[in-house]
Design an enzyme around this catalytic site. Structure first.
Site, PDB file in Angstrom:
ATOM      1  N   ASP A 163       0.822  -1.217   0.000  1.00 54.54           N
ATOM      2  CA  ASP A 163       0.000   0.000   0.000  1.00 54.54           C
ATOM      3  C   ASP A 163       0.851   1.261   0.000  1.00 54.54           C
ATOM      4  OD1 ASP A 163       0.758  -0.757   2.682  1.00 54.54           O
ATOM      5  OD2 ASP A 163      -0.578   0.804   3.429  1.00 54.54           O
ATOM      6  N   GLU A 201       0.115  -1.309   5.575  1.00 51.52           N
ATOM      7  CA  GLU A 201       1.171  -0.933   6.529  1.00 51.52           C
ATOM      8  C   GLU A 201       1.000   0.494   7.009  1.00 51.52           C
ATOM      9  OE1 GLU A 201       5.078   0.862   7.714  1.00 51.52           O
ATOM     10  OE2 GLU A 201       3.758   1.378   6.029  1.00 51.52           O
TER      11      GLU A 201
END
Length: 483
Positions: free
Chosen positions: A78, A145
């Site tokens: 991400d 994350e």
């Protein structure tokens, strides 16, 4: 024609450009996760994908390395999705608009996602190549994350046999990260009551701030637009009464807020007080920030004779008081590592709804007791203003280990390759290594990565030369890990 065509290492930048064409904001990693799965299957490699979207791909060691201990290579899928105010970019649908300038890769009007797309690109290039020498590779690609490490929390570590883990989520070449802070997300809401009042509607916007990463750049004392707005409104409230309609700005708890916009209603005839206060703070902030915030701007728009649904005077005061007193910035510095931030909090975003204001802070600390202390301060601030809170995404710190065979190898390889010593340090930012160590305390972890700047902001940029250096270094380290 590919924007990054011809850059070296060619295969790494090919993957980076391909990744950049895939939308992958936090909580929306489905497409990039499937891309990794399909890649692994096409290469005939072991592939595992869990319900969260985490992906594990395994590749055997090359000739002469078949029986070496596996190495885990890890990055997250991400990215932080930030854009300039006028941008029409849709992070759910659009790929990034890459360009090259002054030796850096950038994205037009948005974050670049080199944090942590360049790690994914490097690992995919390794899995794709046939000419590199390496032990068995266990590639781990995690999701979400940037928003509490949800992917790392959910990862089934029993699928991994490696005891050596190289995390590629660092952002300074020549630095080997061997420890990091823990943290949590503090979400709050302040219930407020409404009434209907007539007066002059005032729009005030603080914008043009640099923003940045709430961990690695919190020590730079960049302006947080929300805290500046809280200070402004608290000052104004002592000068004249007004009613709050809305307070908006920011979208991520781990990004230093670059904009804060407020709507208030003042009594007719008091508009000049607002104008004078705006001008006062323009001058104050220009002197306080100096050259550190060159594009800081405060805009003002007044519309007279309006009748609006507003928050009551008492509610307005409580909301403003909270924004004014909530801790933000560096809380304490480390007593053992010079210049390292130990504990901090970042007021990342605030939104207004019909029933009040809500938002979130990102808290970090390398010492559990200090994190608990800051947690108490936040709750006390909220209690004084009759608010509610919810903690989420709590993750542990990564304590520096005195003995690390992997660190010894990586230090020696760096010295041999670049003829100088790498800097070994801990950072005031969250890395997934802390969570992985909780799942397997025997792990030997190091984090490294190429030079990039202003991550989590629209000025994010990745050094082309540093990416080449880091790639060559990673290959040299893997070639050395034949035991």
């Amino acid at each position: 024609m590919a924007v990054l065509a011809g850059l070296q290492p060619e295969n790494v930048f090919e993957f980076f450009e391909e990744i950049s064409s895939i939308p992958r904001p936090s909580f929306h990693c489905e497409k990039i996760s499937e891309y990794c799965v399909e890649f692994g299957k096409k290469k005939g490699l072991f592939v595992s994908q869990d319900e969260m979207g985490n992906v594990i791909i395994k590749k055997p060691g090359t000739k002469g390395y078949e029986n070496a201990q596996p190495v885990i290579l890890q990055g997250h899928l991400d990215m932080v999705a930030e854009k300039v105010g006028h941008s029409t970019h849709d992070f759910m649908e659009d790929g990034l608009d890459l360009y090259i300038e002054d030796g850096f890769i950038k994205a037009k009007d948005t974050t670049l996602g080199a944090d942590n797309g360049i790690a994914v690109a490097m690992v995919l290039a390794l899995l794709d190549g046939d000419s590199y020498k390496h032990p068995p590779i266990e590639a781990v690609f995690t999701v979400d994350e940037e928003t509490g490490m949800g992917g790392a929390h959910a990862l089934d570590f029993s699928q991994l046999s490696g005891k050596r883990l190289i995390n590629l989520d660092s952002e300074e070449e020549g630095i080997l990260t061997a420890g990091c802070s823990g943290g949590f997300r503090f979400q709050f809401d302040i219930p407020m009551e409404k009434e209907t009042v007539s007066g002059s509607l005032v729009d005030i916007s603080i914008h043009g701030l640099k923003g940045g990463h709430s961990g690695q750049e919190i020590n730079l004392q960049r302006g947080n637009a929300h805290k500046m707005m809280g200070r402004f409104l608290s000052f104004l409230l002592r000068k004249t009464e007004f009613y709050l309609l809305s307070l908006e700005g920011g979208s991520k708890d781990n990004v230093i807020s670059m904009i804060s916009a407020v709507k208030i209603l003042v009594a007719e005839g008091q508009e000049h007080v607002v104008e004078e206060t705006v001008e006062y703070f323009r001058n104050v902030w220009e002197k306080e920030f100096g050259k550190d915030e060159p594009d800081l701007a405060v805009d003002l728009l007044i519309e007279r004779k309006r009748c609006e649904s507003v928050f009551t005077k008492e509610s307005t005061k409580r909301g403003i008081n909270f924004v004014e007193i909530i801790p933000n910035g560096v809380f304490e510095f480390s007593r053992s590592l010079k210049d390292l931030v130990e504990t901090s909090s970042n007021l990342g975003f605030i939104h207004t709804g019909e029933k009040g204001i809500s938002g979130a802070c990102m808290v970090r600390s390398s010492i559990d007791s200090k994190m608990e202390q800051l947690k108490d301060v936040l709750y006390t601030s909220l209690e004084l203003c009759q608010g509610n809170a919810e903690l989420s995404g709590e993750y542990p710190g990564w304590k520096y280990k005195e003995e690390s065979p992997l660190r010894n190898v990586m230090t020696a390889v760096y010295r041999k390759l670049f003829h100088k010593e790498p800097e070994v340090m801990a950072v005031h930012a969250g890395l997934e290594c802390g969570l992985f160590l909780g799942k397997n305390p025997d792990l030997d972890c190091i984090s490294c990565g190429p030079e990039m700047f202003d991550v989590h902001s629209v000025r994010e940029r990745l050094s082309i030369a540093s990416t080449k250096n880091t790639w060559e270094y990673l290959l040299a380290v893997l070639e050395e890990l034949n035991d």
